[in-house]
Enzyme design. Structure first.
Site, PDB file in Angstrom:
ATOM      1  N   TYR A 169     -27.234   8.371  66.756  1.00 22.67           N
ATOM      2  CA  TYR A 169     -27.970   7.187  66.299  1.00 22.67           C
ATOM      3  C   TYR A 169     -29.414   7.536  65.937  1.00 22.67           C
ATOM      4  O   TYR A 169     -30.305   6.690  65.983  1.00 22.67           O
ATOM      5  CB  TYR A 169     -27.978   6.102  67.390  1.00 22.67           C
ATOM      6  CG  TYR A 169     -26.613   5.533  67.755  1.00 22.67           C
ATOM      7  CD1 TYR A 169     -25.452   5.908  67.086  1.00 22.67           C
ATOM      8  CD2 TYR A 169     -26.497   4.611  68.780  1.00 22.67           C
ATOM      9  CE1 TYR A 169     -24.218   5.391  67.436  1.00 22.67           C
ATOM     10  CE2 TYR A 169     -25.262   4.074  69.142  1.00 22.67           C
ATOM     11  CZ  TYR A 169     -24.127   4.482  68.462  1.00 22.67           C
ATOM     12  OH  TYR A 169     -22.912   3.951  68.824  1.00 22.67           O
ATOM     13  N   LYS A 218     -17.786  16.573  73.882  1.00 20.38           N
ATOM     14  CA  LYS A 218     -16.678  16.632  72.912  1.00 20.38           C
ATOM     15  C   LYS A 218     -16.766  17.991  72.223  1.00 20.38           C
ATOM     16  O   LYS A 218     -16.704  18.098  70.996  1.00 20.38           O
ATOM     17  CB  LYS A 218     -16.794  15.466  71.920  1.00 20.38           C
ATOM     18  CG  LYS A 218     -15.580  15.293  71.015  1.00 20.38           C
ATOM     19  CD  LYS A 218     -14.281  14.969  71.742  1.00 20.38           C
ATOM     20  CE  LYS A 218     -13.087  15.210  70.826  1.00 20.38           C
ATOM     21  NZ  LYS A 218     -11.786  15.044  71.522  1.00 20.38           N
ATOM     22  N   ASP A 226     -12.667  11.603  75.176  1.00 22.71           N
ATOM     23  CA  ASP A 226     -11.390  10.875  75.064  1.00 22.71           C
ATOM     24  C   ASP A 226     -10.671  10.857  76.420  1.00 22.71           C
ATOM     25  O   ASP A 226     -10.185   9.817  76.878  1.00 22.71           O
ATOM     26  CB  ASP A 226     -10.506  11.446  73.939  1.00 22.71           C
ATOM     27  CG  ASP A 226     -10.484  12.965  73.872  1.00 22.71           C
ATOM     28  OD1 ASP A 226     -11.212  13.619  74.658  1.00 22.71           O
ATOM     29  OD2 ASP A 226      -9.739  13.519  73.038  1.00 22.71           O
ATOM     30  N   ASP A 235     -22.456   4.673  74.437  1.00 24.61           N
ATOM     31  CA  ASP A 235     -22.386   3.308  73.903  1.00 24.61           C
ATOM     32  C   ASP A 235     -20.965   2.779  74.097  1.00 24.61           C
ATOM     33  O   ASP A 235     -20.748   1.668  74.605  1.00 24.61           O
ATOM     34  CB  ASP A 235     -22.769   3.337  72.417  1.00 24.61           C
ATOM     35  CG  ASP A 235     -22.765   1.958  71.780  1.00 24.61           C
ATOM     36  OD1 ASP A 235     -22.833   0.963  72.511  1.00 24.61           O
ATOM     37  OD2 ASP A 235     -22.686   1.893  70.532  1.00 24.61           O
ATOM     38  N   ASP A 292     -19.299   0.023  77.228  1.00 24.55           N
ATOM     39  CA  ASP A 292     -18.536  -1.207  76.991  1.00 24.55           C
ATOM     40  C   ASP A 292     -17.240  -1.188  77.809  1.00 24.55           C
ATOM     41  O   ASP A 292     -16.851  -2.187  78.424  1.00 24.55           O
ATOM     42  CB  ASP A 292     -18.182  -1.364  75.507  1.00 24.55           C
ATOM     43  CG  ASP A 292     -19.196  -2.223  74.757  1.00 24.55           C
ATOM     44  OD1 ASP A 292     -20.367  -2.238  75.173  1.00 24.55           O
ATOM     45  OD2 ASP A 292     -18.820  -2.874  73.764  1.00 24.55           O
TER      46      ASP A 292
HETATM   47  C1  IPM Z   1     -25.701  -1.650  73.174  1.00 29.63           C
HETATM   48  C2  IPM Z   1     -25.484  -2.379  71.906  1.00 29.63           C
HETATM   49  C3  IPM Z   1     -26.344  -1.775  70.839  1.00 29.63           C
HETATM   50  C4  IPM Z   1     -26.176  -0.294  70.834  1.00 29.63           C
HETATM   51  C5  IPM Z   1     -26.042  -2.350  69.476  1.00 29.63           C
HETATM   52  C6  IPM Z   1     -26.567  -3.747  69.365  1.00 29.63           C
HETATM   53  C7  IPM Z   1     -26.500  -1.473  68.361  1.00 29.63           C
HETATM   54  O1  IPM Z   1     -24.146  -2.328  71.555  1.00 29.63           O
HETATM   55  O2  IPM Z   1     -26.775  -1.828  73.762  1.00 29.63           O
HETATM   56  O3  IPM Z   1     -24.831  -0.895  73.577  1.00 29.63           O
HETATM   57  O4  IPM Z   1     -25.087   0.188  70.651  1.00 29.63           O
HETATM   58  O5  IPM Z   1     -27.142   0.434  71.037  1.00 29.63           O
HETATM   59 MG    MG Z   2     -23.076  -0.953  72.580  1.00 27.97          MG
END
Ligand code: IPM
Ligand code: MG
Length: 357
Positions: free
Chosen positions: A138, A189, A222, A246, A250
């Site tokens: 990123y 990875k 993975d 990231d 989640d």
């Molecule tokens: C997070 C969010 C952000 C990220 C998005 C909004 C770009 O998903 O804090 O994980 O991935 O950095």
């Molecule tokens: Mg995120």
């Protein structure tokens, strides 16, 4: 006595609702502790500001924020403004401008919230994910050429620097060392990504030598999704790249029962700049204004903020109250309850004040 200068940026969607709940709880906590107070300044930056001014925050925004001890951030994102504008206009410039290179994401199963995993209960899943927050996939490096043509090309280049990888590894080993299990899992990875990720592995091994008391292992990203799901007890502290963490964070939120309660801290470990604390959930336009946003992620990130500011005692007190309230079933609809944001907030304040209603 501590008095902290806090910059509040509630921004978009449910951001203002949860930040206001968070500030109410912090104020009550300060009173109860007796030696803690907050001097809060509000900034109206975000998508509405963008619609009026054409920018998400003023040009000297970072200079303003520099004066604060910490930033308490709501959420960005609006249905009628492209996501890359809201993100690259406010949150990312703060993370990058203040070199908040460590993104810290604790996950555990809060009492009263059910994990979707069978047989997994509070205590079985207690992780801290350390996400590299300044470079990697990123970094914003890349571009597009021949737009709209059949030969159009888009590149998105992952940047890994020795300095960047070394500092996040050191930070992750330190966090692992500070936790009872002293256990770190390095996500990689390096089978398919044979340049940056191989360097990542080598640096992990070098930094590990500085922390002989930390047990560490390495796993491909993975395979990591499988391990998180099938063997959550085998993990404690986790370090991964910007993209990998990231995604994994989640998954972690989902496995702990709800991403709605997950907090995050964007930390400048060197303390040169203010660090930023926010709930992970985002602006949630579908429920904005209904008064049912889950404030728990914001309370938890407020606890992270207190910890960072050296008030671990207050952070613990706050989390004890939050866990008691959730454990008693006072939760919002996203996690199966019927309470409003205000009811959860009032219950946490009542618990802090010793009025266990
Ligand atoms: C997070 C969010 C952000 C990220 C998005 C909004 C770009 O998903 O804090 O994980 O991935 O950095
Ligand atoms: Mg995120």
């Amino acid at each position: 006595m501590s008095n902290f200068k806090i910059a509040a940026i509630p921004a978009d969607g449910i951001g203002p609702e949860v930040i206001s709940a968070g500030l109410d709880v912090l104020k009550a906590l300060g009173k109860v502790m007796g030696d803690l107070s907050f001097d809060v300044t509000h900034f109206d930056w975000g998508s509405d500001y963008y619609k009026t001014h054409g920018v998400m925050m003023p040009e000297d925004g970072l200079d303003e924020l520099k004066k604060f001890d910490a930033i308490f951030f709501g959420a960005v994102g609006a249905p009628d403004v492209p996501d890359h504008i809201t993100l690259w206009g406010l949150r990312l410039p703060i993370c990058q401008g203040f070199d908040q290179y460590a993104n810290v994401r604790p996950t555990r199963i809060i009492p009263g919230i059910q994990s979707p995993l069978r047989h997994v209960e509070t205590g079985d899943l207690d992780w801290v994910i350390i996400r590299e927050n300044s470079e990697g996939e990123y970094a914003g490096s890349g571009g597009r050429a021949h737009r709209g043509m059949p030969e159009e090309v888009g590149t998105e280049v992952a940047i890994f620097t020795r300095a960047g990888v070394t500092r996040i590894m050191r930070y992750a080993f330190k966090i692992a060392q500070s936790r009872p299990r002293k256990l770190l899992t390095v996500v990689t990875k390096s089978n398919a990504q044979r340049h940056g990720m191989v360097m990542w592995d080598e640096i992990a091994a070098e930094v590990a030598a500085e922390f002989p008391d930390v047990t560490w292992d390495k796993i491909l990203v993975d395979a990591m999704t499988v391990r998180m799901t099938l063997d959550p007890q085998s993990l404690d502290t986790i370090v991964a790249t910007n993209l990998h963490a990231d995604i994994l964070s989640d998954l972690a939120g989902a496995l702990a029962g709800s991403i709605g309660v997950a907090p995050t801290a964007n930390i400048d470990p060197e303390g040169r700049f203010p660090s930023m604390f926010e709930p992970i959930h985002g602006s949630a336009f579908d429920i904005t204004g209904q008064g049912i946003a889950n404030p728990v992620a914001t309370f938890w990130t407020a606890a992270q903020m207190l910890d960072h500011l050296g008030r671990g005692d207050a952070a613990n007190r706050l989390m004890t109250a939050v866990e008691a309230v959730c454990g008693a079933g006072v939760t919002t609809p996203d996690v199966g309850g019927t309470a409003t944001t205000k009811e959860v907030t009032d219950a946490v304040i009542a618990h802090l004040e010793g009025r266990n209603s």
